[in-house]
Design a protein around this motif. Structure first.
Motif, short mmCIF file in Angstrom:
data_model
loop_
_atom_site.label_atom_id
_atom_site.label_comp_id
_atom_site.label_asym_id
_atom_site.label_seq_id
_atom_site.Cartn_x
_atom_site.Cartn_y
_atom_site.Cartn_z
N ARG A 329 158.93 1.59 9.50
CA ARG A 329 159.84 2.72 9.23
C ARG A 329 159.86 3.70 10.39
O ARG A 329 160.91 4.18 10.80
CB ARG A 329 159.40 3.47 7.97
CG ARG A 329 159.84 2.82 6.70
CD ARG A 329 159.56 3.73 5.51
NE ARG A 329 159.83 3.00 4.30
CZ ARG A 329 161.05 2.70 3.86
NH1 ARG A 329 162.11 3.12 4.52
NH2 ARG A 329 161.20 2.01 2.76
N ALA A 330 158.67 3.99 10.92
CA ALA A 330 158.59 4.96 12.02
C ALA A 330 159.31 4.43 13.26
O ALA A 330 160.02 5.16 13.94
CB ALA A 330 157.13 5.28 12.33
N VAL A 331 159.13 3.13 13.55
CA VAL A 331 159.78 2.55 14.72
C VAL A 331 161.30 2.53 14.52
O VAL A 331 162.07 2.91 15.42
CB VAL A 331 159.23 1.12 14.99
CG1 VAL A 331 160.07 0.41 16.05
CG2 VAL A 331 157.77 1.19 15.44
N VAL A 332 161.73 2.13 13.33
CA VAL A 332 163.17 2.07 13.05
C VAL A 332 163.79 3.46 13.15
O VAL A 332 164.92 3.64 13.61
CB VAL A 332 163.43 1.41 11.67
CG1 VAL A 332 164.86 1.68 11.19
CG2 VAL A 332 163.17 -0.08 11.76
N ASN A 333 163.04 4.45 12.73
CA ASN A 333 163.54 5.82 12.78
C ASN A 333 163.90 6.23 14.22
O ASN A 333 164.74 7.08 14.44
CB ASN A 333 162.49 6.77 12.21
CG ASN A 333 163.06 8.13 11.97
OD1 ASN A 333 164.11 8.26 11.34
ND2 ASN A 333 162.41 9.16 12.49
N GLU A 334 163.25 5.57 15.17
CA GLU A 334 163.51 5.91 16.58
C GLU A 334 164.53 4.99 17.23
O GLU A 334 164.67 4.96 18.45
CB GLU A 334 162.21 5.88 17.37
CG GLU A 334 161.34 7.07 17.03
CD GLU A 334 160.01 7.01 17.74
OE1 GLU A 334 159.92 6.42 18.83
OE2 GLU A 334 159.04 7.55 17.17
N LYS A 335 165.23 4.20 16.40
CA LYS A 335 166.24 3.29 16.97
C LYS A 335 167.21 4.08 17.85
O LYS A 335 167.67 5.16 17.47
CB LYS A 335 166.99 2.58 15.83
CG LYS A 335 168.05 1.58 16.29
CD LYS A 335 168.59 0.81 15.08
CE LYS A 335 169.90 0.09 15.36
NZ LYS A 335 169.81 -1.01 16.31
#
Ligand code: SAM
Length: 358
Positions: A329-335
């Motif tokens: 979730r955290a990585v996707v949030n930084e897409k």
């Protein structure tokens, strides 16, 4: 501007959840949804199951030997299964298997069957087709829904020059075989490179009409190993459209906003379809729903991400499902908002297409 993109996407995705799937449960756990900071819902995962390939296409790989990852650097099938389970629980509903060349890794059919058992709604694969004809039935039995086969020339000699293989007949056999199954209509992918195959646009369109396949033209992207990409070598989708239209008028077919291709049928009712994929000249990042898992377990939120995130390390450190979910979730949030190819100072990623997974 970012706020309005967010609002637009929330309206598209947040407003009307795909009822059966999103409100369902997965192994007793409620299915979740994955959104990035721009409100784009992430529903598609591309999984590269190997970085090895039996072709050396000029626009992708180098003629010089490249070093593949060591076997223990590549995710095991068990690791790929664990991650697929977590991604599906997080709201991934489309999975595309790619590589490298997915058919060179033994065990592919079992993985397809596992993904099917997770309830993946759209299960597809991109392949160069060399090994497909004999495996097609087993892949369908395992649960494969759709297939894309790369074919960059209809001229066997030119095919040999582009792919640096003599596999033309094998690939044609695979296209015919797949087209005779429920994988039809097969999507045939061609990357046009000026000076190599740009003269074949009309021939490819004729091929779509004769065989009833979906012929897709992909703009050459700056992801080749030899770093030869230039705008001059790329054939823009608009040029392809005009050339086909001049011979056979086209009618646009509606597509989902997150789809990579603009789709067209032939106005005269002939079978087949044309798809134009224009990541360089008409970027479609605003509705991107994709993330990518590389064969060595890195998570990438864009083909052109400058960095990839090490999911394998987390997995091998025995992180719990909940920890991995939080991390994803955290990585996707930084897409990234977009790929920036057309911005000054654009730097291509250090990983090339074969090591990302197309
Ligand atoms: N081996 C499989 C194949 O040949 O289709 C799957 C992997 S390949 C990297 C996936 C797709 O990426 C293919 O359709 C290929 O043509 C495309 N591709 C590779 N390099 C590219 C580039 N520099 N620009 C645009 N498309 C590229």
């Amino acid at each position: 501007m970012e706020r309005s993109l967010f609002a637009e996407n929330m309206q598209i995705f947040g407003g009307k959840p795909d009822s059966m799937w999103e409100s369902g449960f997965l192994y007793g756990r409620e299915r979740m949804s994955l959104f990035d900071s721009f409100g784009r819902q992430i529903t598609d995962l591309r999984v590269s199951i190997t970085d090895r390939c039996n072709f050396r296409c000029v626009y992708c790989r180098s003629a010089d030997p490249e070093s593949y990852r060591e076997h223990d650097e590549i995710l095991s099938w068990q690791e790929l299964e664990s991650l697929a389970r977590i991604f599906v629980a997080l709201g991934i509903r489309k999975v595309r298997l790619t590589g490298g060349e997915p058919l060179v890794r033994d065990g592919l059919e079992n993985y397809v069957a596992y993904l099917k058992s997770l309830g993946v709604l759209d299960l597809s694969m991109t392949t160069n087709g060399h090994l497909l004809a004999d495996r097609c039935d087993a892949l369908i039995a395992a649960g494969l829904h759709r297939i894309n086969i790369s074919l960059d020339s209809l001229d066997p000699l030119k095919f040999e020059k582009i792919t640096r293989t003599r596999s033309y007949d094998a690939v044609m056999r695979s296209i015919d075989k797949a087209q005779a199954t429920r994988l039809a209509p097969v999507k045939v992918n061609a990357v046009l490179v000026r000076g190599f195959n740009e003269d074949e646009v009309e021939a490819f369109a004729a091929f779509a009409r004769e065989r009833g396949v979906i012929m897709r033209f992909i703009e050459f992207m700056p992801l080749d190993a030899d770093r030869h990409w230039s705008r001059e070598l790329m054939v823009p989708a608009a040029e392809v459209y005009e050339r086909i239209y001049a011979q056979w008028p086209l009618v646009q077919v509606p597509n989902e906003k997150s789809e990579t291709a603009r789709k067209y049928r032939f106005a005269d009712g002939a079978p087949g379809e044309i798809g134009l994929i224009a990541p360089v000249t008409q970027a479609f990042c605003g509705h991107c729903s994709r993330i990518r898992l590389t064969a060595d377990g890195k998570l990438r939120t864009c083909l052109f991400s400058r960095e990839d995130r090490d999911l394998r390390a987390l997995l091998r450190a025995q992180a719990s499902d909940e920890e991995i979910e939080r991390w994803i979730r955290a990585v996707v949030n930084e897409k990234e908002k977009g790929h920036r190819i057309n911005e000054p100072g654009f730097v291509p990623p250090s990983r090339t297409m074969v090591f990302i997974g197309g």
